[in-house]
Design an enzyme around this catalytic site. Sequence first.
Site, short mmCIF file in Angstrom:
data_model
loop_
_atom_site.label_atom_id
_atom_site.label_comp_id
_atom_site.label_asym_id
_atom_site.label_seq_id
_atom_site.Cartn_x
_atom_site.Cartn_y
_atom_site.Cartn_z
N ARG A 154 -0.70 -6.24 -1.96
CA ARG A 154 -0.77 -6.36 -3.42
C ARG A 154 0.53 -6.90 -3.99
NH1 ARG A 154 -3.78 -1.04 -4.75
NH2 ARG A 154 -2.03 -0.34 -3.53
N THR A 182 2.33 2.54 6.43
CA THR A 182 1.56 1.60 5.61
C THR A 182 1.49 0.25 6.32
OG1 THR A 182 1.59 0.23 3.61
CG2 THR A 182 3.68 1.18 4.24
N ASP A 193 1.45 -2.46 4.87
CA ASP A 193 2.11 -3.49 4.05
C ASP A 193 3.56 -3.81 4.46
OD1 ASP A 193 -0.17 -3.57 2.59
OD2 ASP A 193 0.63 -2.52 0.84
O1 F6P Z 1 -1.09 -0.17 0.77
C1 F6P Z 1 -1.98 -0.54 1.75
C2 F6P Z 1 -3.12 -1.35 1.17
O2 F6P Z 1 -4.02 -1.67 2.21
C3 F6P Z 1 -2.74 -2.59 0.39
O3 F6P Z 1 -2.44 -3.70 1.21
C4 F6P Z 1 -3.95 -2.80 -0.47
O4 F6P Z 1 -3.63 -3.53 -1.61
C5 F6P Z 1 -4.35 -1.38 -0.81
O5 F6P Z 1 -3.84 -0.56 0.21
C6 F6P Z 1 -5.82 -1.17 -0.94
O6 F6P Z 1 -6.04 0.16 -1.28
P1 F6P Z 1 -7.47 0.86 -1.25
O7 F6P Z 1 -7.84 1.08 0.16
O8 F6P Z 1 -7.28 2.13 -1.99
O9 F6P Z 1 -8.41 -0.09 -1.90
#
Ligand code: F6P
Length: 324
Positions: free
Chosen positions: A174, A128, A130
């Site tokens: 997030r 990830t 994050d």
């Molecule tokens: O968990 C990785 C991430 O990129 C977060 O930083 C972000 O909030 C989320 O995924 C966004 O998810 P999606 O691509 O489903 O909108």
Amino acid sequence: MAIDKIALITSGGDAPGMNACTRAVVRTALKYGMEVLGYWRGYHGLVTGDYVTLKRFAVSNIIQTGGSILISSRSKEFMTPEGRQKAADNLVKQGVQGLIVIGGNGSLTGAHLLNQETDIKVVGIPGTIDRDIYGTEQTIGFDTAVNTALDAIDRIRDTASAMERVFIIEVMGRDCGEIALYAGVAGGADAVLVPEISTDIDKLIAEIKAGFEIGKKTNVIVVSEGDDSGGALKLSETLKSRGGIKSWVCILGHTQRGGRPSARDRYYATAFGVAAVEALTDGIAGVMIGWDKGGGIKHVPLNKTYSNKKQYNAEIRKLLEAVA
Ligand code: F6P
């Protein structure tokens, strides 16, 4: 019983380096004489039984690519016990004994449940951007995402200083401010706002104004998408309405998820992939492969990875405050 057939999935949000990890898993498993099935679309593919046999050349020339050749998704059905049983039945039908899951917190939760509820031996790999997973210093994709954000900050700084403007740059995260903090320090940000710390808007306005008073003409503020100020757009409105400060906004969004993985991410991806296969050959399951503080591979029980919260990075905040 020795494991001779394993499955592999990429799950949740994609991260640069997932392909390098897929390559490492496949190449290592083949060296140990195992067969590798790659299931499409993460847990969704396990539930529907949708897979491809991954041979040596299926993973050639992917170490440098972003995204995931196996495709990634979030599966609602797998979140139910019935969905997980379906997944396990499909794996057993193909003679699969071990599963490697590359993904973030939600994916590791699923990995733990499958490992606990069925006979499938599951090993997780932190993938990830994050870097918000408890028990590991590194996750696949974080370094690339920080460098992508940094590149954008550098470019915006050029305009900010050429035009003497206040800029707010929103990065992903997030619940976790790691990308904002690292890209903020490296990019010389004037302020970094993160979800872990409540934002004091009046203090921020006072700091920007104090800067104006000593002749500072530009400001670069980095904000995580999940910060309680509401993100870049909302913050820009608040600076205007409460402080009379005009600002420009740039939301980096999914640009941070794609692109060529950095050398570091390729390295961790490879180390994690090799270690995950070796854990299974050593009869170890129910763990996530992590990176230790002192450097090197460690095994973290899967349930710990999501039942604990990663500690807020107070050290890097001190660096920011020292130089801002
Ligand atoms: O968990 C990785 C991430 O990129 C977060 O930083 C972000 O909030 C989320 O995924 C966004 O998810 P999606 O691509 O489903 O909108």
